[in-house]
Write a protein that holds these residues in place. Structure first.
Motif, PDB file in Angstrom:
ATOM      1  N   UNK A   1       9.115  -1.558 -13.653  1.00 13.87           N
ATOM      2  CA  UNK A   1      10.180  -1.570 -13.055  1.00 13.87           C
ATOM      3  C   UNK A   1      10.372  -0.391 -12.134  1.00 13.87           C
ATOM      4  N   UNK A   2       9.974   0.600 -12.360  1.00 15.38           N
ATOM      5  CA  UNK A   2      10.000   1.812 -11.572  1.00 15.38           C
ATOM      6  C   UNK A   2       9.071   1.505 -10.585  1.00 15.38           C
ATOM      7  N   UNK A   3       8.070   1.096 -10.678  1.00 21.13           N
ATOM      8  CA  UNK A   3       6.953   0.534  -9.436  1.00 21.13           C
ATOM      9  C   UNK A   3       7.798  -0.378  -8.275  1.00 21.13           C
ATOM     10  N   UNK A   4       8.459  -1.361  -8.851  1.00 20.42           N
ATOM     11  CA  UNK A   4       8.970  -2.363  -8.065  1.00 20.42           C
ATOM     12  C   UNK A   4      10.151  -1.939  -7.462  1.00 20.42           C
ATOM     13  N   UNK A   5      11.014  -0.956  -8.133  1.00 22.42           N
ATOM     14  CA  UNK A   5      11.843  -0.205  -7.366  1.00 22.42           C
ATOM     15  C   UNK A   5      11.585   0.471  -6.018  1.00 22.42           C
ATOM     16  N   UNK A   6      10.416   1.117  -6.258  1.00 22.45           N
ATOM     17  CA  UNK A   6       9.914   1.862  -5.137  1.00 22.45           C
ATOM     18  C   UNK A   6       9.526   0.857  -3.969  1.00 22.45           C
ATOM     19  N   UNK A   7       9.042  -0.299  -4.451  1.00 17.34           N
ATOM     20  CA  UNK A   7       8.674  -1.314  -3.277  1.00 17.34           C
ATOM     21  C   UNK A   7       9.767  -1.848  -2.906  1.00 17.34           C
ATOM     22  N   UNK A   8      10.911  -2.127  -3.398  1.00 20.21           N
ATOM     23  CA  UNK A   8      11.986  -2.612  -2.861  1.00 20.21           C
ATOM     24  C   UNK A   8      12.479  -1.783  -1.885  1.00 20.21           C
ATOM     25  N   UNK A  43       0.836  -1.306   0.016  1.00 25.47           N
ATOM     26  CA  UNK A  43      -0.123  -0.157  -0.080  1.00 25.47           C
ATOM     27  C   UNK A  43       0.943   1.239  -0.055  1.00 25.47           C
ATOM     28  N   UNK A  44       1.854   1.339   0.850  1.00 22.27           N
ATOM     29  CA  UNK A  44       2.826   2.665   0.815  1.00 22.27           C
ATOM     30  C   UNK A  44       3.547   2.561  -0.393  1.00 22.27           C
ATOM     31  N   UNK A  45       3.860   1.503  -1.219  1.00 23.25           N
ATOM     32  CA  UNK A  45       4.526   1.644  -2.421  1.00 23.25           C
ATOM     33  C   UNK A  45       3.664   2.177  -3.463  1.00 23.25           C
ATOM     34  N   UNK A  46       2.594   1.873  -3.484  1.00 23.43           N
ATOM     35  CA  UNK A  46       1.749   2.327  -4.454  1.00 23.43           C
ATOM     36  C   UNK A  46       1.216   3.933  -3.992  1.00 23.43           C
ATOM     37  N   UNK A  47       1.127   4.116  -2.842  1.00 26.92           N
ATOM     38  CA  UNK A  47       0.822   5.696  -2.655  1.00 26.92           C
ATOM     39  C   UNK A  47       2.242   6.382  -2.919  1.00 26.92           C
ATOM     40  N   UNK A  48       3.362   5.894  -2.599  1.00 29.99           N
ATOM     41  CA  UNK A  48       4.534   6.849  -2.704  1.00 29.99           C
ATOM     42  C   UNK A  48       4.615   6.783  -4.450  1.00 29.99           C
ATOM     43  N   UNK A  49       4.408   5.771  -5.338  1.00 32.20           N
ATOM     44  CA  UNK A  49       4.605   5.988  -6.729  1.00 32.20           C
ATOM     45  C   UNK A  49       3.559   6.853  -7.162  1.00 32.20           C
ATOM     46  N   UNK A  50       2.132   6.910  -6.516  1.00 33.60           N
ATOM     47  CA  UNK A  50       1.068   7.764  -6.837  1.00 33.60           C
ATOM     48  C   UNK A  50       1.692   9.379  -6.691  1.00 33.60           C
TER      49      UNK A  50
END
Lengths: 187, 372
Positions: free
Chosen positions: A86-93, A64-71
């Motif tokens: 790939x950008x999203x997965x980097x944020x999630x990592x 949830x935090x990853x998607x919010x941060x990406x948004x």
């Protein structure tokens, strides 16, 4: 774009690849493209994060935090630097590693009480073997397997997520899969 | 990916993995089965958190409360720049603002403080300034009891063009009023720009009062004073003179009773001593002249759009308003430059710090994964 089918046995990863938003490489992410990215990546992202943090409830928060941060950072996405996935997965990592730092403990997936076991159909013994072999891998190797097999990222995307060269990513992935196969055979 | 740097076997294996992940028909069976097994065991997000997340995505992640990051990211740098600008403003105004464009060397003084700045400097053996008018009449008036100090001053006055003549006349009258005289002067006119240079000689004891009165004639751009203690030189010369006179008297007395060759010898020596006495008397007179009278090198400059403003008592005119406005702009520009001088190094340090913090954060994250 069609909604990605719910995860179940036999769903090929190629579906996820084909459903990447077409606008990724052409323009910045729009609100609609982000929602499409969410629909096509949420499950894969969750599976990847669980592999890292090895805690389902923590993984829910991280996803949830990853998607919010990406948004919040939609404007900062640059398609010239890689795909949106790939950008999203980097944020999630980053979010997952921050979670590990905060928790400073490990909860093994297999030991989590009440974790729902997926219906696996074909050969439960083989799949249990694969799960055990995956769990036994080193954290970095486990992560590589998750990025390739759970998330369906190509080598260039994996390299971008990890911040290493594609050649280095390919070498490490090859080694991780080799050890996974050896572990499966040994079991 | 750079296949040229990968081992061919590794590259082939990676291609086989990709084919298995993609579910290609001709993929390696074992890898395909492994890929299928891995996908099957991949954890799935439970329905409730997935639905909650879907709602948040659809709503655009509405913010719950005021985020402190906004303050840190936006207002904090603005506050730092404002603080730097405030410091710069204090520095500029405390220094008296931008220097006048045609001020002389050190010792800039405002008109109100001209009289205060004309107070006598410490009579130490400081640097000696230049011009001392030759041939001045020697009236031995010591500047301070027991000490022989040569004093001089350099004064620059700025006047409006319509008051130039009045100021130059005032210079002469003021000098004479203090018992001095004009040893030299030069006046030049070029359109509305005029310049007058004076070499003034005033009694040393009246120097401070003379400078104070001269400063009231127009706007003072600069005042410099210098002193040189000549006590040692004067006393030494006086002592040598006394000795020489004593020797001369002794020779005169001896000559009165000498005869023949002895008298010739005494006359020759008397001639030498007398010459030395005359030379020492001249040196002593010159030293007395240097210490009895002080020299003022005074310059008066006038221009049409003089920045010197009005002498005390004059009216405020639109020209004064323009000058004040321009000064305000100069001060603002100075503040901006100083603020940037403070802010840029801070920004550079902040950037370096951010880079270092980022690298440290990346290391800690990787370490967390290794420990997982």
């Amino acid at each position: 774009m069609d909604r990605r089918p719910a995860r179940s046995a036999g769903v090929p990863a190629i579906t996820a690849t084909a459903l990447r938003p077409a606008e990724d490489d052409a323009a910045r992410l729009t609100r609609g493209a982000f929602e499409e990215l969410y629909r096509t990546s949420a499950d894969d992202l969750y599976a990847y994060v669980v592999t890292l943090v090895r805690d389902r409830s923590a993984a829910e928060d991280v996803v949830a935090a990853s998607f919010e941060r990406a948004f919040r950072r939609l404007a900062s996405y640059d398609p010239r630097r890689g795909s949106a996935r790939g950008w999203l997965f980097g944020i999630a990592r980053h979010a997952a590693l921050d979670e590990l730092r905060r928790r400073r403990r490990v909860a093994t997936l297999a030991a989590e009480p009440g974790a729902p076991e997926p219906e696996i159909g074909d050969d439960p013994v083989r799949r249990a073997t694969v799960r055990a072999a995956l769990t036994a891998l080193e954290p970095r190797e486990r992560e590589l397997v998750a990025l390739k097999f759970f998330a369906g990222l190509d080598n260039a995307e994996i390299a971008a997520v990890l911040g290493i060269s594609p050649t280095n990513a390919g070498t490490r992935l090859h080694r991780a899969v080799h050890r996974l196969r050896e572990a499966c055979h040994a079991s | 990916m750079r296949p040229e740097t990968l081992d061919p076997a590794v590259a082939a294996e990676l291609e086989a993995i990709d084919a298995a992940v993609a579910g290609a028909p001709g993929a390696d069976p074992e890898l395909s089965r492994l890929a299928a097994d891995l996908r099957a065991i991949a954890p799935a997000m439970p329905a409730r958190p997935r639905a909650a997340l879907a709602e948040r995505v659809a709503a655009g992640f509405p913010r719950r409360s005021w985020r402190p990051r906004l303050f840190l990211g936006t207002l904090l740098p603005a506050a730092a720049v404002a603080a730097a600008a405030l410091v710069a403003l204090v520095v500029v105004t405390a220094d008296g603002g931008p220097p006048a464009s045609d001020s002389g060397g050190g010792g800039v003084a405002a008109p109100e403080s001209a009289s205060r700045s004309a107070a006598p400097q410490a009579a130490d053996s400081g640097t000696s300034s230049g011009s001392v008018a030759p041939g001045a009449a020697a009236t031995p008036v010591p500047a301070q009891p027991g000490r022989r100090v040569e004093r001089s001053a350099r004064v620059e006055l700025g006047a409006r063009a319509d008051r130039f003549d009045a100021v130059t006349d005032g210079v002469v009258r003021t000098t004479q009023r203090h018992g001095g005289h004009v040893a030299g002067s030069q006046i030049g006119r070029a359109g509305s720009n005029s310049t007058a240079s004076f070499v003034l000689r005033v009694p040393t004891a009246r120097l401070d009062a003379a400078i104070a009165d001269l400063s009231r004639l127009a706007h003072v751009r600069s005042i410099e004073q210098a002193t040189q203690d000549l006590t040692g030189a004067h006393d030494g010369t006086a002592a040598r003179l006394r000795d020489a006179r004593t020797q001369r008297r002794a020779l005169v007395a001896a000559l009165a009773t000498a005869q023949g060759r002895e008298a010739d010898r005494l006359r020759a020596r008397l001639s030498d001593v007398s010459a030395r006495v005359r030379r020492l008397e001249r040196e002593l007179r010159a030293l007395n002249a240097r210490t009895s009278f002080a020299t003022i090198d005074l310059t008066v400059t006038a221009a049409r759009s003089s920045e010197d403003g009005a002498a005390p008592g004059d009216r405020w005119t639109p020209g004064d308003a323009w000058r004040d406005a321009r000064r305000g702009l100069e001060v603002a520009a100075g503040v901006l430059v100083i603020a940037l001088a403070f802010a840029l190094p801070l920004a550079l340090l902040g950037g370096i710090g951010a880079l270092g913090a980022g690298a440290l954060r990346r290391r800690r994250r990787e370490h967390a994964l290794d420990a997982a």
